[in-house]
Design a protein around this motif. Structure first.
Motif, PDB file in Angstrom:
ATOM      1  N   THR A  43       0.810  -1.218   0.000  1.00 47.51           N
ATOM      2  CA  THR A  43       0.000   0.000   0.000  1.00 47.51           C
ATOM      3  C   THR A  43       0.847   1.273   0.000  1.00 47.51           C
ATOM      4  O   THR A  43       0.338   2.362   0.268  1.00 47.51           O
ATOM      5  N   HIS A  44       2.150   1.120  -0.284  1.00 44.94           N
ATOM      6  CA  HIS A  44       3.066   2.261  -0.485  1.00 44.94           C
ATOM      7  C   HIS A  44       3.154   3.169   0.742  1.00 44.94           C
ATOM      8  O   HIS A  44       3.160   4.397   0.621  1.00 44.94           O
ATOM      9  N   GLN A  45       3.233   2.567   1.912  1.00 42.35           N
ATOM     10  CA  GLN A  45       3.387   3.350   3.136  1.00 42.35           C
ATOM     11  C   GLN A  45       4.860   3.654   3.394  1.00 42.35           C
ATOM     12  O   GLN A  45       5.754   3.077   2.765  1.00 42.35           O
ATOM     13  N   ASN A  46       5.117   4.554   4.311  1.00 43.79           N
ATOM     14  CA  ASN A  46       6.477   4.878   4.741  1.00 43.79           C
ATOM     15  C   ASN A  46       7.035   3.670   5.502  1.00 43.79           C
ATOM     16  O   ASN A  46       6.642   3.401   6.631  1.00 43.79           O
ATOM     17  N   MET A  47       7.975   2.939   4.879  1.00 43.39           N
ATOM     18  CA  MET A  47       8.420   1.668   5.450  1.00 43.39           C
ATOM     19  C   MET A  47       9.277   1.827   6.705  1.00 43.39           C
ATOM     20  O   MET A  47       9.453   0.877   7.458  1.00 43.39           O
ATOM     21  N   SER A  48       9.809   3.027   6.927  1.00 44.64           N
ATOM     22  CA  SER A  48      10.571   3.217   8.163  1.00 44.64           C
ATOM     23  C   SER A  48       9.673   3.121   9.391  1.00 44.64           C
ATOM     24  O   SER A  48      10.147   2.898  10.513  1.00 44.64           O
ATOM     25  N   LEU A  49       8.346   3.243   9.178  1.00 40.15           N
ATOM     26  CA  LEU A  49       7.393   3.113  10.284  1.00 40.15           C
ATOM     27  C   LEU A  49       7.281   1.669  10.772  1.00 40.15           C
ATOM     28  O   LEU A  49       6.622   1.416  11.788  1.00 40.15           O
ATOM     29  N   LEU A  50       7.913   0.732  10.048  1.00 40.51           N
ATOM     30  CA  LEU A  50       7.996  -0.639  10.557  1.00 40.51           C
ATOM     31  C   LEU A  50       8.575  -0.656  11.963  1.00 40.51           C
ATOM     32  O   LEU A  50       8.208  -1.496  12.792  1.00 40.51           O
ATOM     33  N   TYR A  51       9.501   0.262  12.228  1.00 39.69           N
ATOM     34  CA  TYR A  51      10.225   0.249  13.493  1.00 39.69           C
ATOM     35  C   TYR A  51       9.665   1.259  14.497  1.00 39.69           C
ATOM     36  O   TYR A  51      10.280   1.511  15.530  1.00 39.69           O
ATOM     37  N   ASP A  52       8.495   1.827  14.158  1.00 36.53           N
ATOM     38  CA  ASP A  52       7.743   2.626  15.109  1.00 36.53           C
ATOM     39  C   ASP A  52       6.795   1.662  15.829  1.00 36.53           C
ATOM     40  O   ASP A  52       5.758   1.271  15.307  1.00 36.53           O
ATOM     41  N   THR A  53       7.165   1.276  17.036  1.00 33.21           N
ATOM     42  CA  THR A  53       6.462   0.208  17.744  1.00 33.21           C
ATOM     43  C   THR A  53       4.971   0.483  17.889  1.00 33.21           C
ATOM     44  O   THR A  53       4.136  -0.391  17.612  1.00 33.21           O
ATOM     45  N   LYS A  54       4.615   1.685  18.319  1.00 33.89           N
ATOM     46  CA  LYS A  54       3.196   2.007  18.526  1.00 33.89           C
ATOM     47  C   LYS A  54       2.419   1.958  17.211  1.00 33.89           C
ATOM     48  O   LYS A  54       1.305   1.440  17.151  1.00 33.89           O
TER      49      LYS A  54
END
Length: 234
Positions: A43-54
């Protein structure tokens, strides 16, 4: 003796199947991390948010409909690319497809391993019975984990290294590193054997995997992963 071994294999495999069947289509913690990482890429999201736990816990909770979410921190940015074909499916179908894929990886790995060691028919039957009775294998299928695929990579490293196909061995080690961060001990072994070419080739291929995967997930995702990995390990 052979008939007794076959009977034990049937019981072992049957018990494994009975235990795993309730989870074949059920979203579970480990698989949720893999599936929703692939879904983010799809879905073309910001993949760095993988490591945003919340953030990741919230999307995995709301996406699964379960009262809990999952944490992605210990996984690498390559995993969403591997799970991308599965993430196009509804999560129950994707879990089933992943279980089939994992079983195929296990079957190929065992076939290569048995051939490498020259096991006879009886030895193959007994070893397969032991494999299906191995509790960590059962847990891998319950949670929809990655370890059947990683086991196949380990077997490929053994096969290629033993047969002198060092380029293929280096590619397998690099993929192991990129998939889960495993494989450094193989490089230590190569250094002990003074096989600097294998170390150099593996390092080059790993950098290439990072570069190519960054075209999809972004280099920032790898940077954030490196930062989170230091926190996770230390």
């Amino acid at each position: 003796m052979k008939k007794a071994a076959i009977a034990i294999l049937i019981v072992s495999a049957g018990f494994f199947l009975v235990r795993v069947t309730p989870y074949l289509r059920k979203p579970t913690g480990g698989f949720m991390a893999e599936y929703f990482a692939g879904k983010m890429l799809l879905t073309h999201q910001n993949m760095s948010l993988l490591y945003d736990t919340k953030y990741f816990e919230e999307i995995s909770r709301s996406g699964s409909g379960l009262p809990f979410g999952e944490n992605y921190t210990a996984n690498t940015p390559v995993l969403p690319i591997v799970l991308l074909p599965f993430s196009v499916l509804p999560i129950g179908d994707a879990k089933m497809a992943w279980e089939i894929f994992s079983l195929l990886c296990l079957a190929i790995a065992l076939a290569l391993l048995y051939r490498h060691f020259g096991f006879g028919t009886l030895e193959r039957i007994v070893m397969t019975a032991l494999v299906f009775g191995f509790t960590p294998l059962y847990m891998n299928f319950v949670w929809g984990q990655l370890y059947a695929f990683l086991f196949l990579l380990h077997v490929l490293i053994l096969k290629f290294w033993a047969s002198g196909k060092m380029g293929a061995a280096a590619a397998s080690i690099a993929l192991l590193l990129a998939m889960k961060g495993y494989g450094t001990l193989f490089l230590v072994l190569a250094l002990m054997r003074r096989d600097l070419r294998l170390v150099a080739t593996t390092s080059l291929l790993f950098v290439l995997i990072v570069a190519l995967s960054s075209l999809l997930v972004g280099f920032e995702t790898w940077r954030v992963y490196g930062t989170q990995l230091g926190v996770f390990l230390f």
